[in-house]
Design a protein around this motif. Structure first.
Motif, short mmCIF file in Angstrom:
data_model
loop_
_atom_site.label_atom_id
_atom_site.label_comp_id
_atom_site.label_asym_id
_atom_site.label_seq_id
_atom_site.Cartn_x
_atom_site.Cartn_y
_atom_site.Cartn_z
N GLY A 217 81.31 -12.87 -55.38
CA GLY A 217 82.65 -13.44 -55.24
C GLY A 217 82.83 -14.80 -55.87
O GLY A 217 83.91 -15.37 -55.81
N SER A 218 81.79 -15.37 -56.47
CA SER A 218 81.89 -16.68 -57.08
C SER A 218 82.21 -16.55 -58.55
O SER A 218 81.71 -15.65 -59.24
CB SER A 218 80.59 -17.45 -56.90
OG SER A 218 80.63 -18.66 -57.63
N SER A 219 83.03 -17.47 -59.05
CA SER A 219 83.36 -17.49 -60.47
C SER A 219 82.39 -18.36 -61.27
O SER A 219 82.50 -18.45 -62.50
CB SER A 219 84.79 -17.99 -60.68
OG SER A 219 84.93 -19.32 -60.18
N LEU A 220 81.45 -19.00 -60.60
CA LEU A 220 80.50 -19.87 -61.29
C LEU A 220 79.59 -19.05 -62.21
O LEU A 220 79.13 -17.96 -61.84
CB LEU A 220 79.64 -20.62 -60.29
CG LEU A 220 80.28 -21.80 -59.57
CD1 LEU A 220 79.38 -22.28 -58.45
CD2 LEU A 220 80.57 -22.93 -60.55
N VAL A 221 79.34 -19.60 -63.38
CA VAL A 221 78.44 -18.97 -64.34
C VAL A 221 77.22 -19.86 -64.49
O VAL A 221 77.34 -21.05 -64.77
CB VAL A 221 79.12 -18.77 -65.70
CG1 VAL A 221 78.15 -18.18 -66.71
CG2 VAL A 221 80.35 -17.87 -65.55
N GLY A 222 76.05 -19.28 -64.31
CA GLY A 222 74.83 -20.06 -64.41
C GLY A 222 74.55 -20.53 -65.82
O GLY A 222 75.03 -19.93 -66.80
N ALA A 223 73.77 -21.61 -65.93
CA ALA A 223 73.35 -22.08 -67.24
C ALA A 223 72.50 -21.01 -67.92
O ALA A 223 71.86 -20.18 -67.27
CB ALA A 223 72.55 -23.37 -67.08
N HIS A 224 72.48 -21.05 -69.24
CA HIS A 224 71.80 -20.00 -70.01
C HIS A 224 70.29 -20.01 -69.78
O HIS A 224 69.64 -18.96 -69.81
CB HIS A 224 72.10 -20.17 -71.50
CG HIS A 224 71.54 -19.06 -72.34
ND1 HIS A 224 72.01 -17.76 -72.26
CD2 HIS A 224 70.53 -19.06 -73.27
CE1 HIS A 224 71.33 -17.00 -73.10
NE2 HIS A 224 70.43 -17.75 -73.72
N ALA A 225 69.71 -21.17 -69.55
CA ALA A 225 68.27 -21.32 -69.25
C ALA A 225 67.40 -20.63 -70.29
O ALA A 225 66.63 -19.71 -69.97
CB ALA A 225 67.97 -20.78 -67.84
N PRO A 226 67.46 -21.06 -71.54
CA PRO A 226 66.74 -20.34 -72.60
C PRO A 226 65.22 -20.32 -72.44
O PRO A 226 64.58 -19.32 -72.76
CB PRO A 226 67.14 -21.09 -73.87
CG PRO A 226 67.61 -22.44 -73.42
CD PRO A 226 68.22 -22.21 -72.07
#
Length: 245
Positions: A217-226
């Motif tokens: 339910g969250s719209s947050l997108v995690g960092a790509h963390a390459p």
């Protein structure tokens, strides 16, 4: 001699320089000690990159708040240019948090300490925490899914916040909120995230990197963390290939 105190917020990764047998030990098994250390290095590298990106906006300065002393060369290899180092003191966990906060507040208008176990921590959470910390007069917390907190920010040292807290338990966040109420300190809660510290949370990370949002339910997108992404992909490749025949 110190320079004048500036209005930026120090954002410090509270970390241990990775070493086999001493890093991410709750991930062994399923990982070997050397794999735990390598993954920890990836976590620090990715989180530091996110902090550095935010810092370039001119509102924050990145730090690694580290232990043990003597590992600076190895740690600097994981950090972006411009990151600063601050050694942790030798004491219990709460005292180390409080002492690091005191040191950071000598030169900055606010101090945020971030755990080193959230490689995909969204920049949006950091920006919200920095903004709230700069406003002052409250403790800023990002709750973690395991009951702790992902970060804590203040504009003034409140040593009592870190005293008699049952660290590494599922009640750390709630106990800190109650401690803030005890001393009359408002709490600002920014969006939460998750820590990777055992096999179950490692599975959450692997699912997130495969495209499954970690927070329903969250719209947050995690960092790509390459760095983390590449390391886990390389580890999984032989497993997907199966045994040689």
């Amino acid at each position: 001699m110190r320079g004048p105190r500036v209005q930026s917020v120090a954002v410090g990764i509270f970390c241990k320089t990775p070493a086999p047998g001493l890093s991410k030990t709750r991930l062994s098994p399923p990982l070997r000690p050397d794999e735990c250390a390598a993954l920890s290095a990836c976590f620090i590298r990715d989180l530091a990159a996110t902090i550095s990106d935010v810092a370039r906006e001119g509102i924050a300065v990145g730090y690694a708040v580290y232990t043990p002393i003597g590992t600076e060369t190895a740690l600097r290899a994981l950090l972006p240019p411009g990151f600063r180092l601050l050694p942790q003191c030798e004491s219990d966990f709460g005292t180390r948090l409080a002492t690091a906060t005191r040191e950071l507040l000598r030169d900055h208008a606010g101090a945020i300490l971030v755990n080193a176990d959230s490689p995909t921590l969204p920049a949006a959470i950091l920006r919200s925490a920095i903004d709230a910390t700069r406003r002052g007069g409250a403790v800023v917390l990002s709750p973690a899914l395991d009951g702790g907190y992902t970060l804590i920010g203040v504009s003034k040292l409140y040593a009592r916040l870190y005293e008699e807290i049952p660290w590494s338990t599922a009640t750390v966040f709630q106990q800190t909120v109650e401690r803030a109420a005890e001393i009359g300190l408002p709490v600002v809660t920014v969006p939460g995230w998750y820590d990777v510290d055992d096999a179950a949370s490692l599975a959450v990370l692997e699912s997130e990197l495969a495209g499954v949002p970690p927070l329903a339910g969250s719209s947050l997108v995690g960092a790509h963390a390459p760095a983390t992404r590449g390391h886990l992909a390389a580890r999984a490749a032989p497993l997907r290939a199966g045994p040689l025949r």
